[in-house]
Design a protein around this motif. Structure first.
Motif, PDB file in Angstrom:
ATOM      1  N   ALA A  11       0.951  -1.484  -0.073  1.00  0.00           N
ATOM      2  CA  ALA A  11       0.177  -0.031   0.048  1.00  0.00           C
ATOM      3  C   ALA A  11       0.798   1.211  -0.131  1.00  0.00           C
ATOM      4  N   SER A  12       2.104   1.035   0.471  1.00  0.00           N
ATOM      5  CA  SER A  12       2.754   2.442   0.410  1.00  0.00           C
ATOM      6  C   SER A  12       3.150   2.771  -0.660  1.00  0.00           C
ATOM      7  N   GLU A  13       3.635   1.774  -0.889  1.00  0.00           N
ATOM      8  CA  GLU A  13       4.334   2.257  -2.991  1.00  0.00           C
ATOM      9  C   GLU A  13       2.999   2.345  -3.358  1.00  0.00           C
ATOM     10  N   ARG A  14       1.408   2.230  -3.919  1.00  0.00           N
ATOM     11  CA  ARG A  14       0.324   2.534  -4.642  1.00  0.00           C
ATOM     12  C   ARG A  14       0.684   3.778  -5.267  1.00  0.00           C
ATOM     13  N   LEU A  15       0.377   4.081  -6.653  1.00  0.00           N
ATOM     14  CA  LEU A  15      -0.043   4.905  -6.372  1.00  0.00           C
ATOM     15  C   LEU A  15      -2.037   4.375  -7.246  1.00  0.00           C
ATOM     16  N   PRO A  16      -2.666   5.839  -7.495  1.00  0.00           N
ATOM     17  CA  PRO A  16      -3.611   6.115  -8.090  1.00  0.00           C
ATOM     18  C   PRO A  16      -4.014   4.936  -9.436  1.00  0.00           C
ATOM     19  N   HIS A  17      -2.935   5.086 -10.285  1.00  0.00           N
ATOM     20  CA  HIS A  17      -3.561   3.976 -11.086  1.00  0.00           C
ATOM     21  C   HIS A  17      -2.806   2.593 -11.313  1.00  0.00           C
ATOM     22  N   HIS A  18      -2.430   1.957  -9.952  1.00  0.00           N
ATOM     23  CA  HIS A  18      -1.879   0.597  -9.683  1.00  0.00           C
ATOM     24  C   HIS A  18      -4.000  -0.006  -8.944  1.00  0.00           C
ATOM     25  N   GLY A  19      -3.594  -1.401  -9.413  1.00  0.00           N
ATOM     26  CA  GLY A  19      -4.175  -1.848  -9.470  1.00  0.00           C
ATOM     27  C   GLY A  19      -5.822  -1.268 -10.419  1.00  0.00           C
ATOM     28  N   LYS A  20      -5.825  -0.446 -11.539  1.00  0.00           N
ATOM     29  CA  LYS A  20      -7.034  -0.041 -12.115  1.00  0.00           C
ATOM     30  C   LYS A  20      -6.462  -0.915 -13.765  1.00  0.00           C
ATOM     31  N   VAL A  21      -7.613  -1.291 -14.711  1.00  0.00           N
ATOM     32  CA  VAL A  21      -7.327  -1.157 -15.853  1.00  0.00           C
ATOM     33  C   VAL A  21      -8.390  -0.353 -16.768  1.00  0.00           C
ATOM     34  N   PHE A  22      -7.670   0.145 -17.839  1.00  0.00           N
ATOM     35  CA  PHE A  22      -8.284   1.375 -18.327  1.00  0.00           C
ATOM     36  C   PHE A  22      -8.713   0.441 -19.772  1.00  0.00           C
ATOM     37  N   THR A  23      -9.464   1.321 -20.559  1.00  0.00           N
ATOM     38  CA  THR A  23      -9.631   1.232 -22.020  1.00  0.00           C
ATOM     39  C   THR A  23      -8.405   2.055 -22.877  1.00  0.00           C
ATOM     40  N   LEU A  24      -8.552   2.461 -23.696  1.00  0.00           N
ATOM     41  CA  LEU A  24      -7.392   3.448 -24.550  1.00  0.00           C
ATOM     42  C   LEU A  24      -7.828   4.727 -24.197  1.00  0.00           C
ATOM     43  N   SER A  25      -9.357   5.242 -24.622  1.00  0.00           N
ATOM     44  CA  SER A  25      -9.458   7.086 -23.856  1.00  0.00           C
ATOM     45  C   SER A  25      -9.262   7.260 -22.136  1.00  0.00           C
ATOM     46  N   GLU A  26      -9.254   5.976 -21.316  1.00  0.00           N
ATOM     47  CA  GLU A  26      -8.692   5.773 -20.027  1.00  0.00           C
ATOM     48  C   GLU A  26      -7.760   6.304 -19.917  1.00  0.00           C
ATOM     49  N   LEU A  27      -6.910   5.674 -20.207  1.00  0.00           N
ATOM     50  CA  LEU A  27      -5.397   5.591 -20.613  1.00  0.00           C
ATOM     51  C   LEU A  27      -5.058   6.831 -21.530  1.00  0.00           C
ATOM     52  N   GLU A  28      -5.487   7.365 -22.749  1.00  0.00           N
ATOM     53  CA  GLU A  28      -4.672   8.735 -23.340  1.00  0.00           C
ATOM     54  C   GLU A  28      -5.272   9.735 -21.673  1.00  0.00           C
ATOM     55  N   ALA A  29      -6.144   9.824 -20.886  1.00  0.00           N
ATOM     56  CA  ALA A  29      -6.768  10.395 -20.106  1.00  0.00           C
ATOM     57  C   ALA A  29      -4.916  10.631 -18.924  1.00  0.00           C
ATOM     58  N   LEU A  30      -4.975   9.712 -18.776  1.00  0.00           N
ATOM     59  CA  LEU A  30      -3.951   8.995 -17.432  1.00  0.00           C
ATOM     60  C   LEU A  30      -2.730   9.903 -18.302  1.00  0.00           C
ATOM     61  N   VAL A  31      -2.102   9.416 -18.851  1.00  0.00           N
ATOM     62  CA  VAL A  31      -0.906   9.344 -20.226  1.00  0.00           C
ATOM     63  C   VAL A  31      -1.070  11.161 -19.571  1.00  0.00           C
ATOM     64  N   ARG A  32      -1.904  12.092 -20.401  1.00  0.00           N
ATOM     65  CA  ARG A  32      -1.846  13.365 -19.620  1.00  0.00           C
ATOM     66  C   ARG A  32      -1.868  13.797 -18.552  1.00  0.00           C
ATOM     67  N   LYS A  33      -1.895  13.111 -17.291  1.00  0.00           N
ATOM     68  CA  LYS A  33      -1.807  13.667 -15.740  1.00  0.00           C
ATOM     69  C   LYS A  33      -0.633  12.592 -15.800  1.00  0.00           C
ATOM     70  N   ALA A  34      -0.328  11.811 -15.772  1.00  0.00           N
ATOM     71  CA  ALA A  34       0.924  11.126 -14.975  1.00  0.00           C
ATOM     72  C   ALA A  34       1.671  11.043 -16.293  1.00  0.00           C
ATOM     73  N   GLY A  35       2.240  11.042 -16.939  1.00  0.00           N
ATOM     74  CA  GLY A  35       3.079  11.311 -18.137  1.00  0.00           C
ATOM     75  C   GLY A  35       3.278   8.974 -18.656  1.00  0.00           C
ATOM     76  N   MET A  36       4.365   9.401 -20.064  1.00  0.00           N
ATOM     77  CA  MET A  36       4.994   7.987 -20.329  1.00  0.00           C
ATOM     78  C   MET A  36       5.792   7.116 -18.419  1.00  0.00           C
ATOM     79  N   PRO A  37       5.884   5.590 -19.033  1.00  0.00           N
ATOM     80  CA  PRO A  37       7.176   5.460 -17.703  1.00  0.00           C
ATOM     81  C   PRO A  37       8.492   6.141 -17.837  1.00  0.00           C
TER      82      PRO A  37
END
Length: 183
Positions: free
Chosen positions: A121-147
């Motif tokens: 839990a101490s290493e968990r980020l908001p996107h961990h433990g989630k599955v994304f559609t392409l549009s949801e991933l695009e929004a996440l990458v805009r916010k969190a950036g690419m790895p």
């Protein structure tokens, strides 16, 4: 998108589509080869991860054509660095229908563990433990950036090395198989 594979086993395969005995034999062969370390609980963890992925895919996209997805990484990962899977198919993301793909950030095994294990839990980020559609991933990458390589220097991003795509329909793979040059 990059799909890495062992040419002896073939491309576009999923270990979980095999029986426990057959999957165990594949994992034992990989372990004995010395090309990759395999933990004794790997198959159980992989099956739990895939059950979660299937449930999330069904909720987001409806019942998929495949019960076990084919895995790809976002970006060109055809670097041969994974000795257990030295061959690659690199395919444009546009080749895949959006209603047959989901994503995890990072890869699904890490995301599932980080998202649901209390000891992580101490290493968990908001996107961990989630599955994304392409549009949801695009929004996440805009916010969190690419790895990228941020995981090397930012301890808070140590697990975020890849974005993984799960393909839930094998129809787009047929044209790829036909386009492969003869061995």
């Amino acid at each position: 998108m990059t799909h890495n594979y062992d040419p002896a086993r073939g491309a576009f395969r999923n270990l979980c589509s095999l029986s426990d005995e057959a999957a165990g034999a594949v994992l034992a062969a990989i372990s004995v080869s010395g090309l990759r370390a395999i933990k004794s609980n790997y198959l159980a963890r992989r099956r739990a991860t895939e059950a979660w992925l299937l449930s999330e895919c069904t909720e987001k996209l409806g019942e998929p054509r495949l019960r076990y997805p084919v895995y790809f990484f976002l970006g060109d990962m055809a670097d041969g660095l994974d000795a257990s899977r030295p061959c690659s198919h690199v395919v444009p993301l546009a080749h895949f229908p959006t209603d047959a793909i989901t994503f995890t950030y990072p890869d699904s095994m890490a995301s599932y563990q980080l998202g649901f294990r209390d000891d992580l839990a101490s290493e968990r980020l908001p996107h961990h433990g989630k599955v994304f559609t392409l549009s949801e991933l695009e929004a996440l990458v805009r916010k969190a950036g690419m790895p990228a390589d941020r995981w090397r220097n930012d301890l808070g991003r140590q697990h975020d090395r890849y974005i993984e795509m799960q393909l839930w329909d094998d129809a787009p793979l047929c044209s790829l198989e036909r386009a492969r040059p003869p061995a």
